[in-house]
Design a protein around this motif. Sequence first.
Motif, PDB file in Angstrom:
ATOM      1  N   LYS A   1       2.261   2.204 -25.416  1.00 21.26           N
ATOM      2  CA  LYS A   1       2.270   1.016 -24.555  1.00 21.26           C
ATOM      3  C   LYS A   1       2.973   1.294 -23.230  1.00 21.26           C
ATOM      4  O   LYS A   1       2.486   0.920 -22.157  1.00 21.26           O
ATOM      5  N   SER A   2       4.115   1.988 -23.300  1.00 16.39           N
ATOM      6  CA  SER A   2       4.851   2.280 -22.065  1.00 16.39           C
ATOM      7  C   SER A   2       4.052   3.215 -21.159  1.00 16.39           C
ATOM      8  O   SER A   2       4.072   3.084 -19.934  1.00 16.39           O
ATOM      9  N   LYS A   3       3.328   4.165 -21.763  1.00 18.42           N
ATOM     10  CA  LYS A   3       2.478   5.068 -20.988  1.00 18.42           C
ATOM     11  C   LYS A   3       1.385   4.295 -20.281  1.00 18.42           C
ATOM     12  O   LYS A   3       1.064   4.536 -19.110  1.00 18.42           O
TER      13      LYS A   3
ATOM     14  N   THR B   1      -1.301  11.139 -23.683  1.00 26.72           N
ATOM     15  CA  THR B   1       0.102  11.175 -24.112  1.00 26.72           C
ATOM     16  C   THR B   1       0.761  12.498 -23.759  1.00 26.72           C
ATOM     17  O   THR B   1       1.953  12.671 -23.929  1.00 26.72           O
TER      18      THR B   1
ATOM     19  N   ILE C   1       1.370   1.167 -19.444  1.00 25.69           N
ATOM     20  CA  ILE C   1       1.946   0.342 -18.373  1.00 25.69           C
ATOM     21  C   ILE C   1       2.244   1.204 -17.148  1.00 25.69           C
ATOM     22  O   ILE C   1       1.943   0.834 -16.004  1.00 25.69           O
ATOM     23  N   SER C   2       2.825   2.391 -17.381  1.00 21.15           N
ATOM     24  CA  SER C   2       3.181   3.273 -16.262  1.00 21.15           C
ATOM     25  C   SER C   2       1.947   3.766 -15.508  1.00 21.15           C
ATOM     26  O   SER C   2       2.012   4.035 -14.306  1.00 21.15           O
TER      27      SER C   2
ATOM     28  N   GLU D   1       2.450  -5.472 -17.573  1.00 20.50           N
ATOM     29  CA  GLU D   1       3.720  -5.159 -18.229  1.00 20.50           C
ATOM     30  C   GLU D   1       4.108  -6.197 -19.277  1.00 20.50           C
ATOM     31  O   GLU D   1       4.724  -5.884 -20.278  1.00 20.50           O
TER      32      GLU D   1
ATOM     33  N   GLU E   1       4.989   2.202 -29.351  1.00 17.40           N
ATOM     34  CA  GLU E   1       5.737   1.766 -28.163  1.00 17.40           C
ATOM     35  C   GLU E   1       5.617   2.788 -27.035  1.00 17.40           C
ATOM     36  O   GLU E   1       5.583   2.432 -25.853  1.00 17.40           O
ATOM     37  N   PHE E   2       5.573   4.060 -27.408  1.00 21.69           N
ATOM     38  CA  PHE E   2       5.389   5.109 -26.405  1.00 21.69           C
ATOM     39  C   PHE E   2       4.017   4.971 -25.743  1.00 21.69           C
ATOM     40  O   PHE E   2       3.874   5.140 -24.531  1.00 21.69           O
TER      41      PHE E   2
END
Length: 679
Positions: free
Chosen positions: A460-462, A491, A464-465, A471, A457-458
């Motif tokens: 994926k959020s990275k 990361t 997206i950002s 998103e 999940e980390f």
Amino acid sequence: MIDKFKDKFVEESLDNINDLEEALFLLEKDMKNSEIIERIFRAMHSLKGGGAMFGFNHLSEFTHHLETVFDLVRNNKLNVDNDIISLTFEAIDQIKHLLQIGDLTEAGDIAHQQAFIKRIEAASNLDGTSPKDTQDSTSETQVTKDDGSKNFLIHIKPNSDILRNGTNPFYLLDDLHAMGTAKVLAFTKDVPDLVQFQPISNYCNWQVILNTTESVNEIKDVFIFVEDECEIDIQQLNVGNISQSTALDKAIELANTEQKPLTKEQIEAFDGNKEGEEKKDTKRRVQLKEHKISSIRVNSNKIDDLVNLVSELVTIQAQLNLYAEKDGNNDIVSLAENIQKLSRQLRDNAFEISLIPLQSELMRFQRLVRDLSKELDKEIDFVIEGGDIELDKNIIEHLTDPLLHIIRNSVDHGIEMPDERIKDGKSPKGTIIFKAFYSGASVIVQVIDDGKGIDPEFIKSKAISKGLIAENVELSRKEIFDLVFLSGFSTKDQVSDVSGRGVGMDVVKKKIGEIRGEVSLDSEVGKGTTLTLELPLTLSIIDGLLVKVTNNQYVIPIANIEKIHAISDVKFGSSFNHVVTIDEAQYPYIDLRETFGAEAIQKGTEQLILVKFETKKVGLLVDQVIGEYQTVVKPLGRFLKKQENISGASIMGDGTISLVIDTNRLIHNNAMKKYRTKK
């Protein structure tokens, strides 16, 4: 000529250094192991002797001091500790440097080496005079066996061609003189007349009567470089110290004149201490016999030339097959088939020659883990499984840098600090496993750590950002981990001195892709991360399936193919989202006409080639399957280098060119399209 032998010495010395490093890693885990200590000492002794022989004087001097330390260790006068092992690793780096540049010429370099030698002397508490020097200076005044010395009769008979390899037998005699008191008999009766005399041939042999405090193993070490080029006979004499015997001197003078060697019994007769004593059978004989050569060292350029010539032969053989089919002459067809069998065998043999074990590169990875773990104050074990797996040397050359980056990441990002690991209920010492094994026509290489792992999940959020994916896109677990290999993804927010220097995992994937390999990642939070590389066994020649897409020909590696189906094009026309049902099983497929921008040809029947991709099977839709070919893969020119789905090109028997499809990259790139952000 001497440069050729120097190059050979350097090459053999680098192998010796690899063995030395491997032994040091073993010694670090078992500091009392006498066999490992002996192995290290012998490696240093070989480097010292070879350095002196080939003009690497600074190397020989430097290694002599290091050898002295381990001589004390093996004689139980010095204990191995972590400081000595770390110092030895540093010394190995200096030895590599000396092998690369030869003798030092700059004043600063010489001063640095002298300072290093003082550190080595300090490690062994030496004052410049070794115990051996002290023993030698006092032994001359004693003439009985109470002085602890032993006497040996050594017969040295070099082969006639020993001089051709750059070996000077007189250096062997010098080394024996340095071990104690030596008396030498030279036999020259086989030297021919001047007309038949060959300056590069050896005609002499020698007997040496040696009085020394050294062991028989030390004497054997003198001949370590020439054991395959000499007949060596070493016998221990049952006498006291006879180095000062005038009667023996007269016997040696007579034997030299008559060119007759002395026997063990003749020499023992000069020992006055032996009268009345019961003769003990203390004979120790070591014979270094000739043996057949099981392997030879060949310049890698010659291997490349051989593979290239075999590749050209395969291309010409394809032309001959084509001609035989057109001509129809049975004799020519039979000849073409026989040549095809021979060329296939020759191809396989050439590839086996070009394969080298992964073990040849693993020492630098082991050294990297050791040095970085100390730099970062981490405790890490580096475990190797499958180091004997063999790969094409060209693949290993391209593999080294990506693996160094992967292992560096594991040490820096993956393995936690000891206190953090203890807090999480783990052992304070982390583990990185390097694992290699065969899988069909591929080799799988895995780097596994038991570190903190990565949260999907980390990731994926990275992504997206950073704007790498949309998103709201839905991704599988594997697709999320594949985001790590996108350009611009990281990361880590801060750049580290150890890793993260602007070289990301996208570069690793690109490098692996250049050798037709695939890389994937899997991780579990708190348990660790596994990076898997799937690599081909070779690059140059493959067994391929020639297919036709509209009017163009392509080659698909047979190693990747599972099955071929002939299916009506009506079925494909009614398929949804490029999924087709065959024998009650559904398979996604890629239409190669769409991929390569070709026009569709209505034929009624099309060919679906099922290929392996990770744990799945994916279909490739083509117009026609032509047949199986031995395919010589040539690199693409600079104008076509950016074709991600193509790994190379091949010249067919009729002179046309067919592109070789990289099925793994084709399927992976096709899957990536669905969740990349549209620009």
